[in-house]
Every structure is written in structure tokens, then in C-alpha cells.
Design a protein around this motif. Structure first.
Motif: not given
Length: 253
Positions: A237-253
Motif C-alpha cells: 500500500g505504501l508503494v502503490v497508493l501514492p501513485l494516485l497523486l500522479s497528475s493527469t492530462k485532465e488535471r494539467e489542462d
């Protein structure tokens, strides 16, 4: 833990490669790019110095109580060389898997390495997470799984290590996993989660079976499933869940 650290080095390197999958498929020179440079900074610049410090402070535990302490720099130098060689080999292997078989192959190899690293600590907690001294270990003094979390070796090897290595690891993984669509990001993370669940079913199912068949020594009872489950799911969980913080195209737009 020198015995398991090759799995950690490979898995953290391979996960970064998986996160940078789209850009890495475009590079012509796998060694002359910012991804390789970032990975080597993470391993050679952060992981190796921190692990050397831990090895110096907790030599008995790091070597699974083979040696009492580190009297010279030879062991530390060999450990440093080993970690860097594994990082180089792991990067080449994960790039080979990515280019020839695709991201799924990298994900599977990454998550199996993580699963071996995390679950083994729970299964063999009486050595890999032993809270006693070198003399107590060789005298056969038993220690509980929980007692390890009250030791300075837990604080140094898990808390301090996480605080120093974690920011670099998360920065690379999260930033390299950014720029995808929300669907692409979530699909990637779901693949990681799916591997965690499948590995749990395979590992714990196999352990349950061999325990029932009575083929293991008496000390390997079903009660070891609890530390195995804890280390497997919490650590993943400590390895995988932080990847949800990755920004997406939609968020950057």
C-alpha cells in the motif's frame, strides 16, 4: 537486510521504469537519458549511503546475524558494489522486458520482487525482523514479531530510511507516471493492485497448503500468516497508493 535487498533494489528500479513507460519506449539510448540518470541518483546517491549507514549501525541484523559488527570497510564496499550492480542489471532487464514484452511484463516482475521482499520479512520474522542481539539470536532466545517495532533498528531501517529514500523514490515514480489520462493512470495502478492480490492468493494459499500437509518444521505454523499479511498489504500500500497523486492530462489542462 542484505539477504533481501536485491529484491528491493530491482523492484524500485523496475517500478520507476514502468512509470516512465511511454517516454522510455521512445529513447534510442537506454543509458543516455534522464530516466537512467534519475534512477542512478536514487540508488547510488541515496539508497547506497543510507543502507551503508544502517549496515554500520546494525551489522548483525543486516547480515542475518552472520557477523557481530563491521570491523572494516570491506563489507560496506562490497554491499555498495552489489547494490549498484543490481540497479544496473535491473534497469537493463526492465527495459528489455518493456521493449520486448510491454509494460505488463515489467509490472509482473516488479510486483513479484516486491512480494518476495515484503512477505519474506513476515514469514521469517524470527530472523529478518529479530529484535534481540547477536548473542541472543545464537542462543536461541525467542522474540515476538511485535517487539521488533520497538527497536532502534526498526527506527533506523524503516523510519529514517523511508524519510530519506522515500521522497526521491516517490518523486521519480509519481512524476514519471504523470501526463497520462485519468483512465490510463488508473488502469496502470489497478494492474499493480491486481498483482498484489494475486500474489497474496498464491503465496498465502501455498503456505496454508504446506502447513496443512505438515511438510514444514514445527515453528512454521499458521500463526505466521498474520505477520505475512501485515507486511504484504501494508508495505504494498505504501508503494502503490501514492501513485494516485500522479497528475493527469485532465488535471494539467
Amino acid at each position: 537486510m542484505l539477504l533481501l535487498e536485491p529484491f528491493w533494489v530491482y523492484s524500485s528500479v523496475a517500478l520507476c521504469v514502468a512509470c516512465g513507460r511511454k517516454e522510455l519506449l521512445k529513447v534510442e539510448d537506454i543509458w543516455g537519458n534522464r530516466f537512467f540518470s534519475g534512477i542512478m541518483v536514487m540508488i547510488a546517491g541515496v539508497f547506497v549511503p543510507v543502507e551503508n549507514w544502517i549496515l554500520h549501525r546494525h551489522a548483525a541484523w543486516e547480515t542475518t546475524f552472520i557477523v557481530r559488527n563491521v570491523s572494516d570497510s570491506t563489507l560496506i564496499a562490497l554491499a555498495s558494489l552489489l547494490h549498484i550492480l543490481i540497479a544496473l542489471t535491473g534497469y537493463w532487464l526492465s527495459m528489455h522486458l518493456l521493449r520486448k514484452y510491454g509494460e505488463d511484463a515489467v509490472i509482473k516482475s516488479t510486483m513479484w520482487a516486491f512480494s518476495v521482499f515484503f512477505t519474506s520479512q513476515g514469514l521469517f520474522y524470527d530472523s529478518l525482523m529479530y529484535s534481540g542481539t547477536y548473542d541472543e539470536y545464537h542462543a536461541g532466545v525467542e522474540k515476538t514479531f511485535v517487539s521488533f517495532f520497538y527497536t532502534d533498528r526498526f527506527f533506523d531501517a524503516y523510519i529514517i530510511f523511508f524519510l530519506l529514500y522515500g521522497p526521491v523514490f516517490y518523486y521519480l515514480a509519481i512524476s514519471w507516471n504523470s501526463g497520462y489520462s485519468t483512465e490510463e493512470r488508473n488502469t496502470f495502478i489497478w494492474k499493480l493492485v491486481n498483482e498484489v492480490v494475486l500474489h497474496a492468493a498464491a503465496i498465502f494459499g501455498a503456505y496454508f497448503f504446506v502447513c496443512g500437509a505438515g511438510v514444514l518444521p514445527a515453528k512454521f505454523g499458521l500463526y505466521r500468516l498474520l505477520p505475512m499479511l501485515l507486511m504484504h498489504f501494508v508495505s504494498h500500500g505504501l508503494v502503490v497508493l501514492p501513485l494516485l497523486l500522479s497528475s493527469t492530462k485532465e488535471r494539467e489542462d
